[in-house]
Design a protein around this motif. Structure first.
Motif, PDB file in Angstrom:
ATOM      1  N   TRP A 126       0.818  -1.212   0.000  1.00 15.64           N
ATOM      2  CA  TRP A 126       0.000   0.000   0.000  1.00 15.64           C
ATOM      3  C   TRP A 126       0.858   1.271   0.000  1.00 15.64           C
ATOM      4  O   TRP A 126       0.380   2.358  -0.337  1.00 15.64           O
ATOM      5  N   LEU A 127       2.140   1.121   0.361  1.00 15.31           N
ATOM      6  CA  LEU A 127       3.053   2.261   0.372  1.00 15.31           C
ATOM      7  C   LEU A 127       3.466   2.707  -1.027  1.00 15.31           C
ATOM      8  O   LEU A 127       3.888   3.854  -1.225  1.00 15.31           O
ATOM      9  N   LEU A 128       3.368   1.806  -1.990  1.00 18.47           N
ATOM     10  CA  LEU A 128       3.957   2.057  -3.303  1.00 18.47           C
ATOM     11  C   LEU A 128       3.447   3.317  -4.022  1.00 18.47           C
ATOM     12  O   LEU A 128       4.265   4.094  -4.525  1.00 18.47           O
ATOM     13  N   PRO A 129       2.126   3.537  -4.137  1.00 15.22           N
ATOM     14  CA  PRO A 129       1.686   4.737  -4.867  1.00 15.22           C
ATOM     15  C   PRO A 129       2.319   6.023  -4.338  1.00 15.22           C
ATOM     16  O   PRO A 129       2.822   6.845  -5.109  1.00 15.22           O
ATOM     17  N   GLY A 130       2.307   6.199  -3.019  1.00 18.08           N
ATOM     18  CA  GLY A 130       2.896   7.406  -2.444  1.00 18.08           C
ATOM     19  C   GLY A 130       4.393   7.477  -2.646  1.00 18.08           C
ATOM     20  O   GLY A 130       4.935   8.537  -2.984  1.00 18.08           O
ATOM     21  N   LEU A 131       5.071   6.353  -2.462  1.00 17.27           N
ATOM     22  CA  LEU A 131       6.523   6.330  -2.640  1.00 17.27           C
ATOM     23  C   LEU A 131       6.908   6.596  -4.087  1.00 17.27           C
ATOM     24  O   LEU A 131       7.895   7.292  -4.356  1.00 17.27           O
ATOM     25  N   VAL A 136       9.174  10.280  -8.228  1.00 21.63           N
ATOM     26  CA  VAL A 136       8.996  11.124  -9.417  1.00 21.63           C
ATOM     27  C   VAL A 136       9.369  12.564  -9.093  1.00 21.63           C
ATOM     28  O   VAL A 136      10.014  13.255  -9.898  1.00 21.63           O
ATOM     29  N   SER A 137       8.989  13.034  -7.909  1.00 22.61           N
ATOM     30  CA  SER A 137       9.333  14.412  -7.531  1.00 22.61           C
ATOM     31  C   SER A 137      10.847  14.593  -7.487  1.00 22.61           C
ATOM     32  O   SER A 137      11.365  15.630  -7.919  1.00 22.61           O
ATOM     33  N   LEU A 138      11.563  13.584  -7.008  1.00 19.75           N
ATOM     34  CA  LEU A 138      13.024  13.681  -6.967  1.00 19.75           C
ATOM     35  C   LEU A 138      13.604  13.719  -8.378  1.00 19.75           C
ATOM     36  O   LEU A 138      14.582  14.432  -8.640  1.00 19.75           O
ATOM     37  N   GLY A 139      13.009  12.952  -9.301  1.00 24.36           N
ATOM     38  CA  GLY A 139      13.456  12.986 -10.685  1.00 24.36           C
ATOM     39  C   GLY A 139      13.224  14.346 -11.323  1.00 24.36           C
ATOM     40  O   GLY A 139      14.067  14.852 -12.070  1.00 24.36           O
ATOM     41  N   VAL A 140      12.066  14.938 -11.020  1.00 23.97           N
ATOM     42  CA  VAL A 140      11.766  16.272 -11.554  1.00 23.97           C
ATOM     43  C   VAL A 140      12.740  17.306 -10.988  1.00 23.97           C
ATOM     44  O   VAL A 140      13.290  18.131 -11.722  1.00 23.97           O
ATOM     45  N   PHE A 141      12.980  17.260  -9.688  1.00 22.49           N
ATOM     46  CA  PHE A 141      13.914  18.216  -9.075  1.00 22.49           C
ATOM     47  C   PHE A 141      15.326  18.045  -9.642  1.00 22.49           C
ATOM     48  O   PHE A 141      16.059  19.019  -9.803  1.00 22.49           O
ATOM     49  N   TYR A 158       4.274  16.616  -6.845  1.00 27.15           N
ATOM     50  CA  TYR A 158       4.458  15.181  -6.648  1.00 27.15           C
ATOM     51  C   TYR A 158       4.955  14.881  -5.231  1.00 27.15           C
ATOM     52  O   TYR A 158       4.575  13.861  -4.639  1.00 27.15           O
ATOM     53  N   PHE A 159       5.795  15.735  -4.694  1.00 27.60           N
ATOM     54  CA  PHE A 159       6.332  15.535  -3.346  1.00 27.60           C
ATOM     55  C   PHE A 159       5.208  15.599  -2.312  1.00 27.60           C
ATOM     56  O   PHE A 159       5.063  14.699  -1.468  1.00 27.60           O
ATOM     57  N   VAL A 160       4.399  16.650  -2.394  1.00 25.85           N
ATOM     58  CA  VAL A 160       3.289  16.819  -1.453  1.00 25.85           C
ATOM     59  C   VAL A 160       2.245  15.730  -1.670  1.00 25.85           C
ATOM     60  O   VAL A 160       1.725  15.138  -0.701  1.00 25.85           O
ATOM     61  N   ALA A 161       1.923  15.449  -2.932  1.00 28.73           N
ATOM     62  CA  ALA A 161       0.920  14.421  -3.231  1.00 28.73           C
ATOM     63  C   ALA A 161       1.361  13.062  -2.718  1.00 28.73           C
ATOM     64  O   ALA A 161       0.553  12.291  -2.176  1.00 28.73           O
ATOM     65  N   GLY A 162       2.638  12.746  -2.881  1.00 32.88           N
ATOM     66  CA  GLY A 162       3.142  11.453  -2.434  1.00 32.88           C
ATOM     67  C   GLY A 162       2.953  11.246  -0.944  1.00 32.88           C
ATOM     68  O   GLY A 162       2.453  10.201  -0.506  1.00 32.88           O
TER      69      GLY A 162
END
Length: 206
Positions: A126-131, A136-141, A158-162
């Motif tokens: 269940w952790l996967l979607p958020g992680l 993805v946020s780290l890739g964007v940054f 993506y960071f906040v959503a995650g």
């Protein structure tokens, strides 16, 4: 022969430095926006046909793996076409390599994380979607230095959503197509919009 090898190595190093200091214009807003529809269709299909994602985690993960692969192929295909057609000419290969290199660690981490959780801690899937969204946020940054700086807004989303998805999922420990799909629909749409207005041209013009 040694001098020739050194000269070639110097040329490659110079091209890499030029690529690192050049804004990358290979990402096309049309392809990125299309990936938002891929996420929406995937979430809708799983909601309609996958009765209980939590008890069918492989079907859930396989569906999103297909969506991710299709999205990556769409973005990469347009990226290569735009870069080599006119945006970066002689630096195209170096710029493409750099763009892939920036996202690759996050992508590999996401794949390995899914495998490890599925194999050794299935109760924590269940952790996967958020992680995944945090990755993805780290890739964007990581890509901000060669993209319009406003792209950081998509990374922040993506960071906040995650972490929001992690908090929501922690209440039930269930997998949901929508906690996976909606953040990517919004995030990819935001990314496409930012790149479109920052470049000042459409894909047709580019």
């Amino acid at each position: 022969m040694r001098d020739l090898d050194k000269a070639l190595a110097d040329i490659i190093a110079i091209r890499s430095q030029l690529a690192a200091g050049t804004a990358f214009a290979g990402y096309g807003p049309a392809a990125i926006f299309a990936t938002a529809f891929v996420a929406l269709i995937t979430a809708g299909a799983q909601y309609a046909w996958l009765d209980d994602p939590t008890h069918h985690p492989l079907a859930f993960l396989f569906g999103w793996a297909i969506a991710a692969g299709l999205s990556a192929l769409m973005i990469f295909t347009e990226m290569v076409a735009r870069s080599r057609r006119r945006h970066h000419s002689g630096l195209a290969d170096a710029m493409i390599h750099q763009a892939v290199e920036q996202f690759l660690p996050s992508a590999v981490a996401g794949v390995l994380l899914a495998f490890v959780l599925w194999k050794f801690a299935a109760e924590s899937l269940w952790l996967l979607p958020g992680l995944w969204q945090v990755l993805v946020s780290l890739g964007v940054f990581a890509s901000v230095r060669t993209l319009p700086r406003s792209v950081a807004l998509a990374g922040a989303w993506y960071f906040v959503a995650g972490f929001t998805v992690l908090l929501i999922a922690s209440q039930t420990h269930e997998l949901s197509p929508w906690t996976m799909g909606l953040p990517f629909v919004i995030g990819q749409s935001l990314m496409a919009t930012i790149i479109y207005f920052a470049s000042g041209v459409s894909d047709v013009e580019g």
